[in-house]
Structures are given as structure tokens and as C-alpha cells.
Scaffold this motif. Sequence first.
Motif, PDB file in Angstrom:
ATOM      1  N   PHE A  28       2.324  17.276   2.944  1.00  0.00           N
ATOM      2  CA  PHE A  28       1.275  16.300   2.672  1.00  0.00           C
ATOM      3  C   PHE A  28       1.635  14.958   3.263  1.00  0.00           C
ATOM      4  O   PHE A  28       2.769  14.494   3.131  1.00  0.00           O
ATOM      5  N   SER A  29       0.656  14.340   3.872  1.00  0.00           N
ATOM      6  CA  SER A  29       0.823  12.988   4.374  1.00  0.00           C
ATOM      7  C   SER A  29       0.670  12.014   3.211  1.00  0.00           C
ATOM      8  O   SER A  29      -0.219  12.164   2.381  1.00  0.00           O
ATOM      9  N   ASN A  30       1.552  11.029   3.143  1.00  0.00           N
ATOM     10  CA  ASN A  30       1.406   9.960   2.158  1.00  0.00           C
ATOM     11  C   ASN A  30       0.462   8.879   2.664  1.00  0.00           C
ATOM     12  O   ASN A  30       0.152   7.948   1.935  1.00  0.00           O
ATOM     13  N   ARG A  31       0.040   8.998   3.897  1.00  0.00           N
ATOM     14  CA  ARG A  31      -0.876   8.009   4.466  1.00  0.00           C
ATOM     15  C   ARG A  31      -2.297   8.297   3.983  1.00  0.00           C
ATOM     16  O   ARG A  31      -2.689   9.439   3.825  1.00  0.00           O
ATOM     17  N   THR A  32      -3.038   7.233   3.745  1.00  0.00           N
ATOM     18  CA  THR A  32      -4.435   7.381   3.352  1.00  0.00           C
ATOM     19  C   THR A  32      -5.310   6.613   4.333  1.00  0.00           C
ATOM     20  O   THR A  32      -4.851   5.663   4.979  1.00  0.00           O
ATOM     21  N   PHE A  33      -6.548   7.049   4.433  1.00  0.00           N
ATOM     22  CA  PHE A  33      -7.477   6.497   5.415  1.00  0.00           C
ATOM     23  C   PHE A  33      -8.815   6.219   4.748  1.00  0.00           C
ATOM     24  O   PHE A  33      -9.255   6.985   3.897  1.00  0.00           O
ATOM     25  N   LYS A  34      -9.460   5.158   5.179  1.00  0.00           N
ATOM     26  CA  LYS A  34     -10.784   4.808   4.637  1.00  0.00           C
ATOM     27  C   LYS A  34     -11.880   5.699   5.222  1.00  0.00           C
ATOM     28  O   LYS A  34     -12.941   5.841   4.640  1.00  0.00           O
ATOM     29  N   SER A  35     -11.611   6.285   6.375  1.00  0.00           N
ATOM     30  CA  SER A  35     -12.592   7.186   6.988  1.00  0.00           C
ATOM     31  C   SER A  35     -11.911   8.503   7.346  1.00  0.00           C
ATOM     32  O   SER A  35     -10.689   8.580   7.475  1.00  0.00           O
ATOM     33  N   ARG A  36     -12.731   9.524   7.529  1.00  0.00           N
ATOM     34  CA  ARG A  36     -12.219  10.849   7.891  1.00  0.00           C
ATOM     35  C   ARG A  36     -11.508  10.792   9.243  1.00  0.00           C
ATOM     36  O   ARG A  36     -11.949  10.105  10.149  1.00  0.00           O
ATOM     37  N   GLN A  37     -10.440  11.544   9.331  1.00  0.00           N
ATOM     38  CA  GLN A  37      -9.681  11.640  10.576  1.00  0.00           C
ATOM     39  C   GLN A  37     -10.049  12.920  11.310  1.00  0.00           C
ATOM     40  O   GLN A  37     -10.425  13.919  10.685  1.00  0.00           O
ATOM     41  N   THR A  38      -9.932  12.891  12.623  1.00  0.00           N
ATOM     42  CA  THR A  38     -10.202  14.078  13.424  1.00  0.00           C
ATOM     43  C   THR A  38      -9.003  14.462  14.295  1.00  0.00           C
ATOM     44  O   THR A  38      -8.961  15.561  14.835  1.00  0.00           O
ATOM     45  N   GLN A  39      -8.049  13.562  14.422  1.00  0.00           N
ATOM     46  CA  GLN A  39      -6.815  13.829  15.171  1.00  0.00           C
ATOM     47  C   GLN A  39      -5.687  13.991  14.160  1.00  0.00           C
ATOM     48  O   GLN A  39      -5.381  13.064  13.424  1.00  0.00           O
ATOM     49  N   PHE A  40      -5.086  15.177  14.143  1.00  0.00           N
ATOM     50  CA  PHE A  40      -4.129  15.485  13.090  1.00  0.00           C
ATOM     51  C   PHE A  40      -2.682  15.618  13.557  1.00  0.00           C
ATOM     52  O   PHE A  40      -1.779  15.690  12.728  1.00  0.00           O
ATOM     53  N   SER A  41      -2.442  15.632  14.854  1.00  0.00           N
ATOM     54  CA  SER A  41      -1.110  15.958  15.365  1.00  0.00           C
ATOM     55  C   SER A  41      -0.017  14.997  14.908  1.00  0.00           C
ATOM     56  O   SER A  41       1.123  15.411  14.741  1.00  0.00           O
ATOM     57  N   ASP A  42      -0.335  13.733  14.667  1.00  0.00           N
ATOM     58  CA  ASP A  42       0.690  12.767  14.259  1.00  0.00           C
ATOM     59  C   ASP A  42       0.711  12.483  12.760  1.00  0.00           C
ATOM     60  O   ASP A  42       1.549  11.720  12.290  1.00  0.00           O
TER      61      ASP A  42
ATOM     62  N   ILE B 115      -0.381  11.438  -4.206  1.00  0.00           N
ATOM     63  CA  ILE B 115      -0.770  10.719  -2.988  1.00  0.00           C
ATOM     64  C   ILE B 115      -1.422   9.384  -3.353  1.00  0.00           C
ATOM     65  O   ILE B 115      -1.118   8.346  -2.752  1.00  0.00           O
ATOM     66  N   PHE B 116      -2.299   9.405  -4.337  1.00  0.00           N
ATOM     67  CA  PHE B 116      -3.001   8.186  -4.747  1.00  0.00           C
ATOM     68  C   PHE B 116      -2.024   7.146  -5.300  1.00  0.00           C
ATOM     69  O   PHE B 116      -2.094   5.962  -4.952  1.00  0.00           O
ATOM     70  N   ALA B 117      -1.102   7.569  -6.156  1.00  0.00           N
ATOM     71  CA  ALA B 117      -0.098   6.643  -6.702  1.00  0.00           C
ATOM     72  C   ALA B 117       0.744   6.055  -5.577  1.00  0.00           C
ATOM     73  O   ALA B 117       0.987   4.842  -5.536  1.00  0.00           O
ATOM     74  N   ASN B 118       1.184   6.904  -4.648  1.00  0.00           N
ATOM     75  CA  ASN B 118       1.979   6.423  -3.521  1.00  0.00           C
ATOM     76  C   ASN B 118       1.207   5.401  -2.692  1.00  0.00           C
ATOM     77  O   ASN B 118       1.770   4.415  -2.220  1.00  0.00           O
ATOM     78  N   SER B 119      -0.098   5.626  -2.529  1.00  0.00           N
ATOM     79  CA  SER B 119      -0.915   4.705  -1.723  1.00  0.00           C
ATOM     80  C   SER B 119      -1.030   3.331  -2.379  1.00  0.00           C
ATOM     81  O   SER B 119      -1.269   2.339  -1.699  1.00  0.00           O
ATOM     82  N   LYS B 120      -0.838   3.292  -3.697  1.00  0.00           N
ATOM     83  CA  LYS B 120      -0.904   2.028  -4.421  1.00  0.00           C
ATOM     84  C   LYS B 120       0.493   1.454  -4.685  1.00  0.00           C
ATOM     85  O   LYS B 120       0.632   0.467  -5.392  1.00  0.00           O
ATOM     86  N   GLY B 121       1.515   2.104  -4.129  1.00  0.00           N
ATOM     87  CA  GLY B 121       2.881   1.642  -4.328  1.00  0.00           C
ATOM     88  C   GLY B 121       3.420   1.926  -5.715  1.00  0.00           C
ATOM     89  O   GLY B 121       4.370   1.294  -6.167  1.00  0.00           O
TER      90      GLY B 121
END
Length: 151
Positions: free
Chosen positions: A33-47, A130-136
Motif C-alpha cells: 500500500f502506498s502511504n501517499r494520498t491524492f486529491k484526484s484519481r491517478q492513472t500512472q501507477f508505476s512509481d 492510510i488516512f491516519a498516516n496522511s494526517k501525520g
Amino acid sequence: MASNFELGKVVEIRLPDNSFSYGLVLESPLVAFSNRTFKSRQTQFSDLFNDSIFIVWVMKYALGKKGWPKVGKLNSHKLFGRSHTFYKFDSINKSFSTYCNGIETPANLEDCVKLECAAVWDSLHVEDRIFANSKGEVCKWSKSLSAEEQV
């Protein structure tokens, strides 16, 4: 019919604040799982799964029809085919061990501190983490499963 745990499947996770995060299926029941969060949907997943990730086992129903939807697929990634080590704690004997590729090895607390617990996570618990991590913040599920909490 596609397997819930199809190698390379990328799943999208909508968080309570309507941001998005992503998971990458490694093998049943292992998902990164990525700990990164995004405000919009992503379409490029390789990184998305190169840094700031955690890898745990998840319940089968977390993926698929009633779970996180498949939004992509990676055909290759450095995480594919790698071994992942987890810790176990025997609450009766008060002893630690590491678990990798079906092999359990005696260990001590120091060996286990940075490892994930050999536990299967519910989808809601992953989302909370993930949500807790996104809020530190520290996730209550991560804390309760940490090796330090077992002693």
C-alpha cells in the motif's frame, strides 16, 4: 474470472476525506500500500509503490466486487517475487519469531520492532492506517499490532 489476488493488480482506495490511495497485489494475500494520498484519481501507477509503502496481508473480500476496485495493472515491479518477513508473538510463551516464506525462526523484540505483524488486515483497518498516516497521526491498528505493544 480474475482472481482477487491477481499479481500486479492495482486497486484504488477512497479515503474518508475523498482523497485516493492505492494498493498493489503481490501475491495472495499480500498487498503493498502506498502511504501517499491524492486529491484526484491517478492513472500512472508505476512509481506509486517505490517508497512510502507498507506491505500486509489483507482479507480476500477487500479486493474485487464489494471491495477496492481494480484500476490498473503493473506487469513488473521490484516488489514482485521478493520475500517479505513478518513477526509473530506467542502470547502464551511470551516469545517472538520471524516468519518468511513459511519458515518461522525464533527472534527477540529487537528483531521484530520494524517488522509488520503476521496478521490479516480488514479493509477498513487498512483505510484507517492510510488516512491516519496522511494526517501525520499514528493509526490505532498499527500501534496495537506493533511488536512493542506485545510485551
